[in-house]
Design a protein around this motif. Structure first.
Motif, PDB file in Angstrom:
ATOM      1  N   TYR A 220      53.815   6.908  -9.111  1.00  0.00           N
ATOM      2  CA  TYR A 220      53.501   5.550  -8.635  1.00  0.00           C
ATOM      3  C   TYR A 220      54.807   4.767  -8.591  1.00  0.00           C
ATOM      4  O   TYR A 220      55.338   4.357  -9.621  1.00  0.00           O
ATOM      5  CB  TYR A 220      52.492   4.895  -9.580  1.00  0.00           C
ATOM      6  N   TRP A 238      44.406   5.192  -6.415  1.00  0.00           N
ATOM      7  CA  TRP A 238      45.044   5.941  -7.491  1.00  0.00           C
ATOM      8  C   TRP A 238      44.091   6.230  -8.649  1.00  0.00           C
ATOM      9  O   TRP A 238      44.441   6.965  -9.571  1.00  0.00           O
ATOM     10  CB  TRP A 238      46.247   5.152  -8.019  1.00  0.00           C
ATOM     11  N   GLN A 241      43.205   9.792 -10.678  1.00  0.00           N
ATOM     12  CA  GLN A 241      44.335  10.690 -10.502  1.00  0.00           C
ATOM     13  C   GLN A 241      45.212  10.731 -11.755  1.00  0.00           C
ATOM     14  O   GLN A 241      45.164   9.833 -12.590  1.00  0.00           O
ATOM     15  CB  GLN A 241      45.185  10.243  -9.304  1.00  0.00           C
ATOM     16  N   VAL A 243      48.757  10.113 -13.103  1.00  0.00           N
ATOM     17  CA  VAL A 243      49.760   9.200 -12.568  1.00  0.00           C
ATOM     18  C   VAL A 243      50.956   9.075 -13.506  1.00  0.00           C
ATOM     19  O   VAL A 243      50.806   9.019 -14.728  1.00  0.00           O
ATOM     20  CB  VAL A 243      49.140   7.802 -12.321  1.00  0.00           C
ATOM     21  N   ALA A 271      42.287   6.198 -13.961  1.00  0.00           N
ATOM     22  CA  ALA A 271      43.441   7.079 -13.770  1.00  0.00           C
ATOM     23  C   ALA A 271      43.902   7.589 -15.131  1.00  0.00           C
ATOM     24  O   ALA A 271      43.657   6.958 -16.160  1.00  0.00           O
ATOM     25  CB  ALA A 271      44.578   6.334 -13.076  1.00  0.00           C
TER      26      ALA A 271
END
Length: 432
Positions: A220, A238, A241, A243, A271
């Motif tokens: 990110y 996002w 996911q 990250v 996330a």
């Protein structure tokens, strides 16, 4: 002038139009339910995560939501609340917090529990310090002049635990980086491999890629890249996911972590914050400021090294307060030990003084003349060559003449213990 709203706010604004008094709160707080009664059934169905029973559900998706709500209620509201809170805490706790820099900043970052590493075109600069060993756990790519072949060669040479393979500005770029990750995973299945999407299509390609070992991680982008995550995506893209947050100060990173992990009215999955890094503390130290939990502070009274050290301590405390700092015992120092090897026995200088006594060298300028190394705060131990002897003693020397003197006085000539870890640091070239 009309206020401009980012795409991140669109979903929240839609709900506020229905009920202006409704606010999204931290899961540890209790949400008022008086305003929710006026909501339409389809809106209520998205509130099951907050304890509101969905009514009037007919579609398969809605019935599934009600099933999950019923399961959550079986343990009671308190148990359900604890489960949600525990899930969020788990999602927010990172596996690592990285600081990519050189010695002496990396040396002290490692000892504080940070994950250390460099960009592929940089180095830790510990080659001239035989008593210093900083693990290179993370390898970033030179995104300003990317070369995938060069990066993969560097990765295989250094074998880091974490690698940022590249920035994918198109779906085709993402496919190419996924192929590279597949190649690396054959030999490094447990490595954390990060690909930085710079478009929505790239997110989809990376997120759905099947690789052996640990899954891929989406980077990110929050730093000084030309394309940031907020330029092309919404937070919802996002959610669900794995990250890694690239760049930006801890306060800005914390805002994003909350947006990616807190419950939403539409039931977005959280996330998984795998890791984060930021090197700003090093850059701003040269401008005379250190980062603190209360903002940037003047550091005119501190050296650059002390300024960076102060920032790193504040960053660690900031993340520990919020449960983001990695679990106890999981940081690199727990696996590799301290960066500077400390001898078990007293270390003698050329005058025979114990290392516990004040250093006979009065200041950095005099020390620099002896070792010819540019560092205004390095301690002699960081420049020393450590040698173990047959009688069980271990000494550290800062020059060849110092070693010759002590070995002669102590009768240690020819009694050195040769170990693989000491072969390079005990060579004549290292201490001349």
């Amino acid at each position: 002038m009309a206020e401009r709203f980012s795409p991140h706010q669109s979903r929240v604004l839609t709900l506020r139009a229905c009920a202006p008094q409704l606010t999204i709160v931290d899961p540890s707080n209790t949400m008022a339910s008086s305003e929710t009664e006026a909501f339409e059934p389809y809106v209520q169905s998205d509130l099951f995560a907050f304890g509101e029973r969905p009514e009037g559900l007919s579609s398969p998706e809605s019935r599934d939501r009600q099933h999950h709500w019923d399961l959550a209620q079986k343990g009671g509201d308190l148990e359900r609340s604890d489960t949600v809170s525990s899930s969020i805490e788990s999602a927010r706790q990172a596996n690592y917090v990285a600081f990519l820099s050189r010695h002496p900043f990396a040396t002290e970052a490692h000892d504080l529990g940070f994950t250390t590493g460099v960009r592929e075109d940089c180095r830790l600069q510990t080659d001239g310090l035989p008593n210093v060993s900083v693990p290179l756990s993370m390898l970033d790519n030179d995104f300003k002049r990317p070369d995938l072949g060069r990066y993969l060669s560097c990765f295989r040479s250094l074998e880091p635990d974490i690698g940022v393979i590249g920035d994918a500005e198109t779906g085709r770029d993402a496919e190419r980086y996924v192929d590279a990750a597949l190649d690396l995973k054959v030999d490094y299945p447990s490595a954390t491999l990060i690909i930085v999407p710079k478009c929505l299509e790239a997110i989809e390609v990376i997120a759905t890629a099947e690789v052996p070992g640990t899954p891929l991680v989406l980077g990110y982008s929050m730093g000084y890249s030309d394309i940031l995550a907020e330029d092309f995506s919404d937070y919802a893209d996002w959610r669900g996911q794995r990250v890694h947050l690239l760049g930006a100060s801890p306060t800005k990173q914390w805002e994003v972590i909350q947006q990616l992990t807190q419950p939403t009215l539409v039931g977005d999955p959280s996330a998984d914050i795998v890791g984060l890094d930021w090197n700003g503390a090093h850059k701003i130290a040269y401008l005379g400021e250190y980062w603190s939990r209360d903002g940037w502070k003047p550091a005119d009274h501190l050296s650059v090294r002390s300024t960076v050290r102060r920032s790193l301590r504040e960053i660690r405390a900031f993340w520990k307060e919020r449960g983001v700092w990695p679990p106890t015992g999981s940081t690199p120092i727990g696996r590799h030990g301290p960066a500077v090897r400390v001898p078990d026995d007293p270390v003698f200088a050329v005058n025979g003084a114990d290392i516990n006594d004040p250093d006979p060298i009065l200041g950095p300028s005099e020390w620099e003349e002896r070792v010819d190394y540019e560092n205004d705060e390095s301690t002699p131990l960081e420049h020393a060559t450590v040698v173990s002897y047959e009688d069980g003693r271990t000494f550290a020397y800062r020059s060849k003449s110092e070693r010759d003197y002590v070995e002669y006085q102590e009768g240690l000539w020819g009694t050195e213990i040769t170990e693989p870890s000491l072969q390079s640091v005990c060579s004549e070239e290292t201490i001349e």
